[in-house]
Design a protein around this motif. Structure first.
Motif, mmCIF file in Angstrom:
data_model
loop_
_atom_site.group_PDB
_atom_site.id
_atom_site.type_symbol
_atom_site.label_atom_id
_atom_site.label_comp_id
_atom_site.label_asym_id
_atom_site.label_seq_id
_atom_site.Cartn_x
_atom_site.Cartn_y
_atom_site.Cartn_z
ATOM 1 N N LYS A 65 -2.498 -51.051 44.489
ATOM 2 C CA LYS A 65 -2.314 -50.206 45.667
ATOM 3 C C LYS A 65 -3.685 -49.818 46.213
ATOM 4 O O LYS A 65 -4.652 -49.694 45.482
ATOM 5 C CB LYS A 65 -1.546 -48.924 45.316
ATOM 6 C CG LYS A 65 -0.117 -49.148 44.899
ATOM 7 C CD LYS A 65 0.709 -49.495 46.091
ATOM 8 C CE LYS A 65 2.173 -49.606 45.710
ATOM 9 N NZ LYS A 65 2.961 -50.122 46.811
ATOM 10 N N HIS A 66 -3.756 -49.616 47.505
ATOM 11 C CA HIS A 66 -4.980 -49.131 48.149
ATOM 12 C C HIS A 66 -4.981 -47.612 48.073
ATOM 13 O O HIS A 66 -3.937 -46.978 48.248
ATOM 14 C CB HIS A 66 -5.037 -49.575 49.610
ATOM 15 C CG HIS A 66 -5.276 -51.033 49.759
ATOM 16 N ND1 HIS A 66 -4.297 -51.975 49.562
ATOM 17 C CD2 HIS A 66 -6.390 -51.717 50.059
ATOM 18 C CE1 HIS A 66 -4.803 -53.178 49.753
ATOM 19 N NE2 HIS A 66 -6.081 -53.052 50.056
ATOM 20 N N ILE A 67 -6.154 -47.022 47.830
ATOM 21 C CA ILE A 67 -6.274 -45.572 47.800
ATOM 22 C C ILE A 67 -7.404 -45.138 48.720
ATOM 23 O O ILE A 67 -8.320 -45.912 49.007
ATOM 24 C CB ILE A 67 -6.520 -45.028 46.374
ATOM 25 C CG1 ILE A 67 -7.811 -45.585 45.767
ATOM 26 C CG2 ILE A 67 -5.322 -45.309 45.480
ATOM 27 C CD1 ILE A 67 -8.220 -44.920 44.460
ATOM 28 N N ALA A 68 -7.324 -43.897 49.186
ATOM 29 C CA ALA A 68 -8.370 -43.311 50.026
ATOM 30 C C ALA A 68 -8.963 -42.126 49.284
ATOM 31 O O ALA A 68 -8.241 -41.247 48.823
ATOM 32 C CB ALA A 68 -7.788 -42.850 51.359
ATOM 33 N N ILE A 128 -7.330 -38.643 45.045
ATOM 34 C CA ILE A 128 -6.603 -39.552 45.933
ATOM 35 C C ILE A 128 -5.990 -38.724 47.059
ATOM 36 O O ILE A 128 -5.248 -37.788 46.803
ATOM 37 C CB ILE A 128 -5.502 -40.309 45.159
ATOM 38 C CG1 ILE A 128 -6.125 -41.161 44.047
ATOM 39 C CG2 ILE A 128 -4.667 -41.159 46.121
ATOM 40 C CD1 ILE A 128 -5.113 -41.754 43.082
ATOM 41 N N GLU A 129 -6.328 -39.075 48.288
ATOM 42 C CA GLU A 129 -5.776 -38.371 49.455
ATOM 43 C C GLU A 129 -4.704 -39.197 50.154
ATOM 44 O O GLU A 129 -3.933 -38.667 50.941
ATOM 45 C CB GLU A 129 -6.888 -38.013 50.432
ATOM 46 C CG GLU A 129 -7.872 -36.999 49.880
ATOM 47 C CD GLU A 129 -7.279 -35.611 49.650
ATOM 48 O OE1 GLU A 129 -6.156 -35.331 50.121
ATOM 49 O OE2 GLU A 129 -7.943 -34.807 48.977
ATOM 50 N N ALA A 130 -4.673 -40.512 49.894
ATOM 51 C CA ALA A 130 -3.649 -41.381 50.463
ATOM 52 C C ALA A 130 -3.520 -42.600 49.554
ATOM 53 O O ALA A 130 -4.474 -42.996 48.896
ATOM 54 C CB ALA A 130 -4.015 -41.816 51.876
ATOM 55 N N ILE A 131 -2.320 -43.161 49.542
ATOM 56 C CA ILE A 131 -2.073 -44.367 48.734
ATOM 57 C C ILE A 131 -1.036 -45.216 49.456
ATOM 58 O O ILE A 131 -0.095 -44.691 50.046
ATOM 59 C CB ILE A 131 -1.629 -43.989 47.302
ATOM 60 C CG1 ILE A 131 -1.561 -45.208 46.401
ATOM 61 C CG2 ILE A 131 -0.317 -43.231 47.316
ATOM 62 C CD1 ILE A 131 -1.449 -44.865 44.923
ATOM 63 N N GLY A 132 -1.262 -46.531 49.464
ATOM 64 C CA GLY A 132 -0.323 -47.425 50.145
ATOM 65 C C GLY A 132 -0.585 -48.874 49.802
ATOM 66 O O GLY A 132 -1.482 -49.196 49.033
ATOM 67 N N ASP A 133 0.188 -49.739 50.417
ATOM 68 C CA ASP A 133 0.062 -51.171 50.171
ATOM 69 C C ASP A 133 -1.118 -51.786 50.916
ATOM 70 O O ASP A 133 -1.506 -52.914 50.634
ATOM 71 C CB ASP A 133 1.348 -51.897 50.572
ATOM 72 C CG ASP A 133 2.500 -51.575 49.628
ATOM 73 O OD1 ASP A 133 2.257 -51.429 48.418
ATOM 74 O OD2 ASP A 133 3.645 -51.468 50.118
ATOM 75 N N SER A 134 -1.670 -51.052 51.883
ATOM 76 C CA SER A 134 -2.798 -51.572 52.665
ATOM 77 C C SER A 134 -3.671 -50.405 53.114
ATOM 78 O O SER A 134 -3.269 -49.241 53.036
ATOM 79 C CB SER A 134 -2.290 -52.327 53.895
ATOM 80 O OG SER A 134 -1.663 -51.426 54.793
#
Length: 84
Positions: free
Chosen positions: A34-37, A51-57
């Motif tokens: 997963k991609h993280i921000a 981690i402030e955001a997580i998603g497939d892209s």
């Protein structure tokens, strides 16, 4: 046919706001790929490493950040690696 023991969906909400290094082995395995921000460090600002955001892209992460009223330009994006 292999049965998947961990589904990333049940871990997504629990990962937000946490340091990636604090994820359990089970969580890290489920979220691997997963991609993280993470907020970018600057000498002026010393953000918590969480981690402030997580998603497939990256685009998914950007949308999540914007939905929370955060500026994506202040974040770095990376792929969460598995425990192996």
């Amino acid at each position: 046919m292999r049965k998947m023991t961990a589904t990333p969906a049940r871990y997504l909400d629990r990962a937000i706001g946490r340091n990636p290094d604090d994820l359990s082995l089970e969580e890290r395995t489920a979220l691997a790929g997963k991609h993280i921000a993470l907020e970018i460090y600057t000498p002026k600002d010393l953000p918590l490493r969480r981690i402030e955001a997580i998603g497939d892209s990256v685009a998914d992460c950007v949308r999540m950040l914007q939905a929370r009223g955060l500026d994506p330009a202040k974040f770095e994006f990376s792929v969460l690696k598995g425990p192996y």
